[in-house]
Structures are given as structure tokens and as C-alpha cells.
Write an enzyme that holds these catalytic residues in place. Structure first.
Site, PDB file in Angstrom:
ATOM      1  N   CYS A  69       0.865  -1.181   0.000  1.00 23.93           N
ATOM      2  CA  CYS A  69       0.000   0.000   0.000  1.00 23.93           C
ATOM      3  C   CYS A  69       0.901   1.230   0.000  1.00 23.93           C
ATOM      4  O   CYS A  69       2.114   1.118  -0.151  1.00 23.93           O
ATOM      5  CB  CYS A  69      -0.978  -0.010   1.176  1.00 23.93           C
ATOM      6  SG  CYS A  69      -0.242   0.170   2.819  1.00 23.93           S
TER       7      CYS A  69
ATOM      8  N   ASN B 132       2.558   1.426   4.073  1.00 24.82           N
ATOM      9  CA  ASN B 132       2.890   0.183   4.766  1.00 24.82           C
ATOM     10  C   ASN B 132       2.645   0.270   6.272  1.00 24.82           C
ATOM     11  O   ASN B 132       3.356  -0.333   7.066  1.00 24.82           O
ATOM     12  CB  ASN B 132       4.334  -0.233   4.464  1.00 24.82           C
ATOM     13  CG  ASN B 132       4.662  -1.671   4.873  1.00 24.82           C
ATOM     14  OD1 ASN B 132       5.773  -1.945   5.285  1.00 24.82           O
ATOM     15  ND2 ASN B 132       3.724  -2.579   4.767  1.00 24.82           N
TER      16      ASN B 132
ATOM     17  N   CYS C 114      -1.046   0.653   7.257  1.00 21.93           N
ATOM     18  CA  CYS C 114      -2.471   0.338   7.432  1.00 21.93           C
ATOM     19  C   CYS C 114      -2.868  -0.932   6.678  1.00 21.93           C
ATOM     20  O   CYS C 114      -2.939  -2.005   7.251  1.00 21.93           O
ATOM     21  CB  CYS C 114      -3.357   1.505   6.982  1.00 21.93           C
ATOM     22  SG  CYS C 114      -3.191   3.009   7.975  1.00 21.93           S
ATOM     23  N   ARG C 115      -3.114  -0.785   5.383  1.00 22.66           N
ATOM     24  CA  ARG C 115      -3.676  -1.882   4.604  1.00 22.66           C
ATOM     25  C   ARG C 115      -2.725  -3.058   4.399  1.00 22.66           C
ATOM     26  O   ARG C 115      -3.107  -4.208   4.637  1.00 22.66           O
ATOM     27  CB  ARG C 115      -4.159  -1.371   3.242  1.00 22.66           C
ATOM     28  CG  ARG C 115      -5.305  -0.369   3.362  1.00 22.66           C
ATOM     29  CD  ARG C 115      -5.582   0.311   2.047  1.00 22.66           C
ATOM     30  NE  ARG C 115      -4.489   1.236   1.712  1.00 22.66           N
ATOM     31  CZ  ARG C 115      -4.404   1.901   0.563  1.00 22.66           C
ATOM     32  NH1 ARG C 115      -5.316   1.728  -0.375  1.00 22.66           N
ATOM     33  NH2 ARG C 115      -3.397   2.730   0.346  1.00 22.66           N
ATOM     34  N   SER C 116      -1.517  -2.786   3.942  1.00 26.13           N
ATOM     35  CA  SER C 116      -0.627  -3.918   3.628  1.00 26.13           C
ATOM     36  C   SER C 116      -0.187  -4.717   4.860  1.00 26.13           C
ATOM     37  O   SER C 116      -0.110  -5.948   4.780  1.00 26.13           O
ATOM     38  CB  SER C 116       0.556  -3.468   2.778  1.00 26.13           C
ATOM     39  OG  SER C 116       1.307  -2.452   3.385  1.00 26.13           O
TER      40      SER C 116
ATOM     41  N   ASP D  34      -7.919   3.193   1.640  1.00 27.34           N
ATOM     42  CA  ASP D  34      -7.039   3.558   2.738  1.00 27.34           C
ATOM     43  C   ASP D  34      -7.867   4.042   3.929  1.00 27.34           C
ATOM     44  O   ASP D  34      -8.606   5.022   3.818  1.00 27.34           O
ATOM     45  CB  ASP D  34      -6.078   4.663   2.277  1.00 27.34           C
ATOM     46  CG  ASP D  34      -4.939   4.894   3.247  1.00 27.34           C
ATOM     47  OD1 ASP D  34      -5.015   4.426   4.408  1.00 27.34           O
ATOM     48  OD2 ASP D  34      -3.965   5.552   2.844  1.00 27.34           O
TER      49      ASP D  34
END
Length: 158
Positions: free
Chosen positions: A13, A16, A18-20, A130
């Protein structure tokens, strides 16, 4: 007896944090529960250099903990080597995809398959938004999307 081929997945993301890292932790737990974690190299990274060395967002960690998953990830930026060493680079949105494809050209002989993690979503939600400027509910949505996508991805690659 021949050695089992190891597969690898890098979740990406923007920052690096939050999402990933959520996707990485979810996939690692699924692979562990399925008894195949030793057949995978699993990591996550960022397209930007904003958060290198940072821990994942506290809201993301709380969401993972709520689902019985721990993460000790430290944010890092995607490198040229990642395009050579990973089989799959799975990103969260079109901006990540564009940036990864640009970086892949600079890496030259990389063979990683770059795609949206959401392309595996049985509910066809292609983009994992995000949650950084959102609420706890937004982190939960990311978690749920990652669960669906990672489950389908793992099933297709087992």
C-alpha cells in the site's frame, strides 16, 4: 524426495502502516492455520518512503488483535529486488498499481506478478480503500476485505 517449491507474496500500500500490514498478517495467519506457512515467504511494503521503520497504525493493530492476530511488522519501502524475489506483489488500489508497474520497469528483469489484491475478492470490491483518515469501522472493512481476498488467493495458490 524433491523439495517443495516455496511461493512468495508481498502486500503493498502507500505507507505500509495500514492496509498492507493487515493483509500480510491475515495471509500469514491463514497460511499458518492451513499448515502451509512454511511454503510461503510473506511480507509487506510501501510505494512511498514516508513511514520506513514505523510500526503499523495502532487502529490496525487493535483490529487485528480483536480477531486474534498479532503483527510485529516494521514499515519498509518496496525495492527493485522485490520484483525479482517475489512471485506475487498484491496492492490495494490503482495508485499503488501504477507506481509498482513504474518501479517494475526500472527493476528490469523482475518477474513478479503485480495485481490488485481486490481482484481476488469474491464480492468484487476491487479497491481496498485507505482507512488512515477514517474510523475503526474503516479498519474493520479493510480487515474483512483482506480476509476474503487472502482466502481466495491462498485457495488458488495451494
Amino acid at each position: 524426495m524433491a523439495a517443495t517449491q516455496t511461493k512468495s507474496a508481498l502486500f503493498v500500500c502507500l505507507g505500509n502502516i495500514c492496509r498492507s500490514p493487515i493483509a500480510e498478517a491475515v495471509f500469514r495467519k491463514m497460511a499458518t492455520d492451513a499448515g502451509v506457512v512454511d511454503k510461503w515467504v510473506i511480507d509487506s511494503g510501501a510505494t512511498s518512503d514516508w513511514n520506513i521503520g514505523s510500526s503499523p497504525d495502532a487502529r490496525g493493530l487493535a483490529c487485528l488483535r480483536m480477531h486474534g492476530i498479532e503483527s510485529r511488522h516494521s514499515a519498509r519501502q518496496v525495492t527493485k529486488e522485490d520484483f525479482k524475489s517475489f512471485d506475487y506483489i498484491l496492492c490495494m488500489d490503482e495508485s499503488n498499481l501504477t507506481e509498482l508497474n513504474r518501479k517494475a520497469k526500472l527493476a528490469k528483469d523482475g518477474e513478479a506478478k503485480i495485481e490488485l489484491l481486490g481482484s481476488y475478492d469474491p464480492q468484487k470490491q476491487l479497491i481496498i480503500k485507505d482507512p488512515y483518515y477514517g474510523s475503526d469501522e474503516d479498519f474493520e472493512k479493510v480487515y474483512e476485505q483482506c480476509v476474503r481476498c487472502c482466502k481466495a488467493f491462498l485457495e488458488m495458490n495451494s
